[in-house]
Structure formats: structure tokens, C-alpha cells
Design an enzyme around this catalytic site. Structure first.
Site, short mmCIF file in Angstrom:
data_model
loop_
_atom_site.label_atom_id
_atom_site.label_comp_id
_atom_site.label_asym_id
_atom_site.label_seq_id
_atom_site.Cartn_x
_atom_site.Cartn_y
_atom_site.Cartn_z
N PRO A 127 0.83 -1.21 0.00
CA PRO A 127 0.00 0.00 0.00
C PRO A 127 0.86 1.26 0.00
CG PRO A 127 -0.67 -1.55 1.73
CD PRO A 127 0.64 -2.03 1.20
N PRO A 128 0.27 2.41 -0.32
CA PRO A 128 1.05 3.67 -0.29
C PRO A 128 1.55 3.96 1.12
CG PRO A 128 -1.01 3.96 -1.50
CD PRO A 128 -1.09 2.62 -0.85
N GLY A 129 2.77 4.46 1.20
CA GLY A 129 3.31 4.91 2.48
C GLY A 129 3.98 3.85 3.31
N GLY B 165 6.85 2.33 2.62
CA GLY B 165 8.30 2.42 2.59
C GLY B 165 8.96 1.75 1.40
N LYS B 166 8.26 1.59 0.29
CA LYS B 166 8.86 0.93 -0.88
C LYS B 166 9.98 1.79 -1.47
CE LYS B 166 4.90 0.73 -2.94
NZ LYS B 166 4.11 1.35 -1.86
N THR B 167 9.70 3.06 -1.68
CA THR B 167 10.72 3.95 -2.23
C THR B 167 11.88 4.12 -1.26
OG1 THR B 167 9.00 5.12 -3.48
CG2 THR B 167 11.12 6.21 -3.26
N GLU C 288 -23.97 10.56 18.53
CA GLU C 288 -22.71 9.88 18.88
C GLU C 288 -22.89 8.95 20.07
OE1 GLU C 288 -20.33 10.03 16.82
OE2 GLU C 288 -21.26 11.62 15.65
#
Length: 641
Positions: free
Chosen positions: A196-198, A200-202, A418
């Protein structure tokens, strides 16, 4: 941009200097003089010499003190001038202006050269200043990373130990191939980082660059796609040619789905340029010519759209999943991001990790940053636990909007809404424990009820989903019971949307319907056509579709009836929670329990935090998104604005 602008300024000034030089061949500093004054000085014998060029004269004269001055003037048509100069013993010279071929060509071609220069400038900007200038469209934009500034290593990557192990093995293979080849092993040709995005792949790709002792090329998938057909394929060829020269080496392609989408998909049968680029990549990775020593590491969060030929072994031999971290992973990630943050002694990293279920690495980095900004806002020297709690609420539920004007009637309706969510969740079996309920507007909601599970989990049971459905309808049913059906509001719109999504997933994906059996009636990925999302299978009959709608309606009706039964039976507790919300605006799970047990809660002078009852650490771990079984931070259910 500054270098380009400076270059054009220098070129312009040079051309102006050349132009002025040809326009004023005699050069030098001169004093203008009128023709009358010139004749007077000639008659007085003060003029030493005169050089005549066409209708212009330049010369020198002496004043009474003997100082010599250079002068110039325009000459009228006077045929007696030369004889007059000779009679007064003035040295006369005559020159003729020669037309410069260079100047003529420059003046005639200047507009065309200017247009060509502007075209080259804009083409360089369109191509991002690629190699080879305007003619270097087909050159690869891959950057060879050799600098050590801001170097990222595996010590900076946490929460994905298995993924680190996979890529570490590849780096070891490049450093010492004999360790693996002695047993017949071959170096992997490709590694695909999926998650998923975010997550830590990059960052993991940057860590590979920091750890590898081999050349590392970095490029984005979008850098291959251009408006010119064939450019992407040419850049792929050039990238692998560069990599072969530096082999063994690693190529990292970020967001590879930009160029590796399934061929033939999309409106009109796909994109020819992107498909040519993908075909060239397939050939380079595993074609007739082997690229020994070149490893392709790619990252994507959309593996479902990638072409099957790209995913097969021999191209991407390994698919490494980089998912959301579990609790130990969150602790490690928080420690990494807290290295440069001064922490107060009351900050408990383990408790904070338990209270951030489903957070990705990027979410945790944002949490630490928000806490630091909050501490700076109040001029604190260290980041306290209160800063982290406020940052966590802001990230999970949205920023508070205390300035939003609400009438007393709206506050009361929001409080009962609520309170209905919270009370139904409390009395539903296996429902996630109540974490916090508030009537302070946050984000787009007028109020939020947030529940967090007790532990990390990967699946949910049918009874848990049914309890979740019931709590979603607690707000609307509470409005009906207290204010009457004619006074219900649009505040339950988001609740109904979530409930419908969960109920449809229970019927079409999870096989919870006895009438429909254990079959899947929906597709995995959404297919967008003409702005319309089609998730329903195309192969079901109208009768089955009608039965699906009936079963979804049955789950929803049962959940609403359950919520009505709980709120009717515990009407007094609904009143207690609602009045507590009207008084304190925000209640934690422990405070709600204390109120239902008849105990009083105490607040500090500023009314912001309880001084007696406080959330225990054990009540804050992980949540699941009911519709798609992916761990995700619970954003809470509440009345929307």
C-alpha cells in the site's frame, strides 16, 4: 533556469556589442560638435586633422591651452569644405564604409535564429532538460547515484524485516556471486516491491542505493512515457545500455505501473506508446540477449494492473510484499523517526504503537511531525505524551473545528447521535472497545465515535461484522427515539454508506449469505468506463442480482433492528452518555464506562484532559477496514456536516 537565463543574457549582450562595433568602426570617445563651430575652429587653425567617412567627420582640435580633443559631426553637402580644410593646413583623410557580410547575414537571419533558439529552449523544458538537449528525446533519464549526501541505509528502514532480508540477499549476491553460484544459483533478474502507499517501498529502494557497493540507477516509470511515439522504448534501450557498461549494477524503477499496465486494457484498446515501452522492457529483461549482472528493482502499489508477462519468473523473479507494520514494526519505525525529536519522560513508545493501529510508515512519520509541531506551537522544550495524543486524534479523526458555530439544538442532536453509536458498540458482542467519542467538529464530521480493537488481527468474524453494522445504525436510531422520525437529519449519510458497503461485501465476497451460498459475485478490481465504476460481475443473472439486493437489505434491516432493541432497552444509559458529551464535549472509553457505573469524572482546570480516569495502554491496538480486509486506521463513525 538561472543558468539558461544567464546564457541567453550573455548571448544577447554579445550580439549587441558586435552590432555596435560594426555600426561604429572608427570607435573611441568623441565630443559632438556643430558644423558652424567646426568651421570657426578651422579658420582659427585649431583643427589638426579630419577623417571623412560618407556624411560623417571625426578629427582632433586644440584649445588655447594646447589640450587635444576628439570631435565628431555630421557634414552637410558643402563642395567647398575640402578646399577650405586644405587652405588652413588641416590634414584630410577619406575612408569608405564597407558592408560587412557577417553583419548582413546576422541582420537577415536574426529573426529565424531567435525562433529556433526559443523552440530549442521550450523543447528542453518539455523534456526536463534531458541528455542530449532538444535532440536527446530517446536518451534515458536514469540517474546514476554516487553521492553520499543524505545517504539512506537499512538502519533507517524499519517495520519490514522480511523485505529487507530479500533485498539484502541480492546485494550480497552482487558483492560475492560465488557464494550462491557454487550451488547452481543464478542472480535474480528482477525484484518487485508491492504494498500500500506509504509503507516504505521507495525508502527501501533508497536504502538499497545506500548499501550497495555497485552502481545504482534510479528512474520513475512516468519518465518513459512521452507524447512522441517510440521515445519510451528508446529510453528503455538506452537505460539498459548504460547499465551494461556499469554491470554489475541495480536499476530502480519507482511507480512502474505508469509504464507496465496490462496491454490492451483501457478505453480504445490501450495506449500504443506505453505498450511499445512495455514491450521493449520485456525484451530487455528476458529476450534473446541476456543482460547479465543487471538487476531491476521496481515498486508499485497497483500490482493488479501490471501485465502478466512482466510478472512471470525470469523477469520479476521475486515479489516482495511491503505491508503495513505490526506493533513491533510500529515501535521500530517510531524509534527511527524520534531520533531527532526531544522527548519528554512521559512518552511511552509502546503505548503509542498500540494506539496507532493500521498506520503505515508514512502515517507514523506524519504523527511524529504533527506532535513536534504541536509542542512548538505551545513553546515547549520537549514533545510530551499530550502532544502525541493530540496529534494522533488529528491524524485519525481530523483537525478540531472549535470555531464552528453550532446551535444548542444541533449540539444536542449530535450528542445523542454519537451516544447512540457508542452505546450500541458497548452492548454488541465482540465489538471493538470504545476509544473516544466527541461532539467537537473534526474534519467534515460534526462528531466522531472511534473504536479500536484490542490486538493486531488479520480477519474478522461474521458476528464482529454484524456488531459493526449495528453500531453504524446506532446514531440514526438514537435520533428517531429521542427527537422523533420527523426530526432525523442527514448526519447518518456516511454511516449508511459504510453499512451498505459492509453488507454487500458480506453477501458478494465473504459468503455469509445462506441463500446465495459460498460464491463470489463481485470483481476484485474496479473497472472504470465512461466515469462509472463497475464492480458487479457481468456474468450474474437478473434474478441473482435481485437476490443479492434482498440479502444485503436483510443484513442492514437486522442491524438496524438490533440497534433499536439495544437503545430502547438501555434508554437511560443513552441519556447519561449524551449529557456527559454535552458537558465535557469529549469522553474517552474509560470515562464512558465510569459514567455508566455512576461514577464522577474529574477534569483539570483547563478542561482538556481528565485527571482521574485515563485510557489504559491495553485498550489501543489495531483496526480492520470491514469492506476489503486491509488493515487501516479507523476514522470513526459520526455525524457528517
Amino acid at each position: 533556469m538561472s543558468k539558461n537565463l544567464l546564457l541567453w543574457i550573455v548571448i544577447g549582450m554579445t550580439m549587441m556589442s558586435v552590432f555596435n562595433m560594426f555600426n561604429n568602426p572608427m570607435g573611441g570617445k568623441t565630443v559632438p560638435m556643430s558644423y558652424t563651430a567646426f568651421l570657426e575652429k578651422v579658420d582659427q587653425g585649431l583643427v589638426d586633422d579630419v577623417t571623412i567617412q560618407d556624411k560623417k567627420a571625426v578629427g582632433h582640435y586644440r584649445d588655447m591651452a594646447g589640450n587635444i580633443t576628439r570631435f565628431e559631426l555630421e557634414l552637410p553637402n558643402d563642395p567647398t569644405l575640402v578646399q577650405r580644410l586644405v587652405d588652413n593646413k588641416v590634414e584630410v583623410k577619406a575612408t569608405h564604409r564597407e558592408e560587412s557580410i557577417f553583419l548582413t547575414i546576422l541582420i537577415s537571419w536574426f529573426p529565424m535564429l531567435l525562433l529556433i533558439g526559443v523552440w530549442i529552449f521550450f523543447m528542453r523544458q518539455m523534456q526536463g532538460g534531458g541528455k542530449g538537449g532538444a535532440m536527446g528525446f530517446g536518451k534515458s533519464k536514469a540517474k546514476l547515484l554516487t553521492e553520499h549526501k543524505d545517504r539512506v541505509t537499512f538502519d533507517d528502514v524499519a517495520g519490514c524485516d522480511e523485505a529487507k532480508q530479500e533485498v539484502t540477499e541480492v546485494i550480497e549476491f552482487l558483492r560475492d556471486p560465488s557464494k550462491f553460484t557454487r550451488l547452481g544459483g543464478k542472480i535474480p533478474k528482477g525484484i518487485l516491491l508491492v504494498g500500500p502507499p506509504g509503507t516504505g517501498k521507495t525508502l527501501l529502494g533508497r536504502a538499497i542505493a545506500g548499501e550497495a557497493e555497485v552502481p545504482f540507477f534510479s528512474i520513475s516509470g512516468s519518465d518513459f512515457v512521452e507524447m512522441f511515439v517510440g521515445v519510451g522504448a528508446s529510453r528503455v534501450r538506452d537505460m539498459f545500455e548504460q547499465a551494461k557498461k556499469h554491470a554489475p549494477c541495480i536499476i530502480f524503477v519507482d511507480e512502474i505501473d505508469a509504464m507496465g499496465r496490462h496491454r490492451g486494457a483501457g478505453l480504445g484498446g490501450g495506449n500504443d506508446e506505453r505498450e511499445q515501452t512495455l514491450n521493449q522492457l520485456l525484451v530487455e529483461m528476458d529476450g534473446f540477449e541476456a543482460n547479465e549482472g543487471v538487476i531491476l528493482v521496481a515498486a508499485t502499489n497497483r500490482p493488479d494492473v501490471l501485465d502478466p508477462a512482466l510478472l512471470r519468473p525470469g523477469r520479476f523473479d521475486r515479489q516482495v510484499t511491503v505491508g503495513n507494520p505490526d506493533m513491533p514494526g510500529r515501535i521500530a519505525i517510531l524509534k527511527v523517526h524520534m531520533k531527532k525529536v526531544p522527548l519528554s519522560s512521559d512518552v511511552d513508545i509502546k503505548a503509542l504503537a498500540r494506539g496507532t493501529p493500521g498506520f503505515s510508515g508514512a502515517d507514523l512519520a506524519n504523527l511524529v511531525n504533527e506532535a513536534a509541531l504541536n509542542a512548538a506551537r505551545y513553546n515547549r522544550d520537549k514533545v510530551t505524551n499530550q502532544d502525541f495524543e493530540e496529534a494522533k486524534d488529528k491524524v485519525m479523526m481530523g483537525a478540531e473545528r472549535r470555531s464552528m458555530a453550532m446551535t444548542e439544538e444541533e449540539k444536542a442532536l449530535t450528542a445523542y447521535h454519537e451516544a447512540g453509536h457508542a452505546l450500541v458498540g458497548i452492548h454488541s458482542p465482540k465489538h471493538d472497545p470504545l476509544h473516544k467519542v466527541t461532539i467537537i467538529p473534526r474534519g467534515r464530521a460534526l462528531g466522531v465515535t472511534m473504536n479500536l480493537p484490542e490486538r493486531d488481527r488479520l480477519s474478522q468474524s461474521r458476528i464482529e461484522l454484524e456488531s459493526r453494522l449495528a453500531s453504524l445504525f446506532g446514531g440514526r436510531v438514537a435520533e428517531e427515539i429521542v427527537f422523533g422520525e420527523e426530526n432525523i437529519t442527514t448526519g447518518a449519510g456516511h454511516d449508511i454508506q459504510q453499512a451498505t458497503k459492509i453488507a454487500r461485501a458480506m453477501v458478494t465476497e465473504y459468503g455469509f449469505s445462506d441463500k446465495l451460498g459460498r460464491l463470489r459475485y463481485s470483481e476484485n478490481e474496479e473497472e472504470v468506463f465512461l466515469g462509472r465504476s463497475i464492480t458487479q460481475s457481468k456474468h450474474i443473472s437478473d434474478k441473482t442480482a435481485q437476490l443479492i439486493d434482498e440479502e444485503v437489505r436483510a443484513f442492514v434491516d437486522a442491524a438496524e433492528a438490533k440497534a433499536r432493541s439495544i437503545l430502547t432497552e438501555h434508554r437511560d444509559q443513552l441519556e447519561i452518555i449524551a449529557q456527559g458529551l454535552l458537558e465535557y464535549e469529549t469522553l474517552t472509553g474509560k470515562e464512558v464506562t465510569a459514567l455508566l457505573n455512576g461514577e464522577k469524572i474529574y477534569r483539570t482546570d483547563d478542561g482538556s484532559k481528565p485527571s482521574k480516569t485515563k485510557m489504559d495502554d491495553d485498550e489501543t491496538p489495531v483496526v480492520m477496514d470491514e469492506a476489503d480486509d486491509k488493515p487501516e486506521a479507523e476514522k470513526g463513525t459520526g455525524q457528517e456536516s
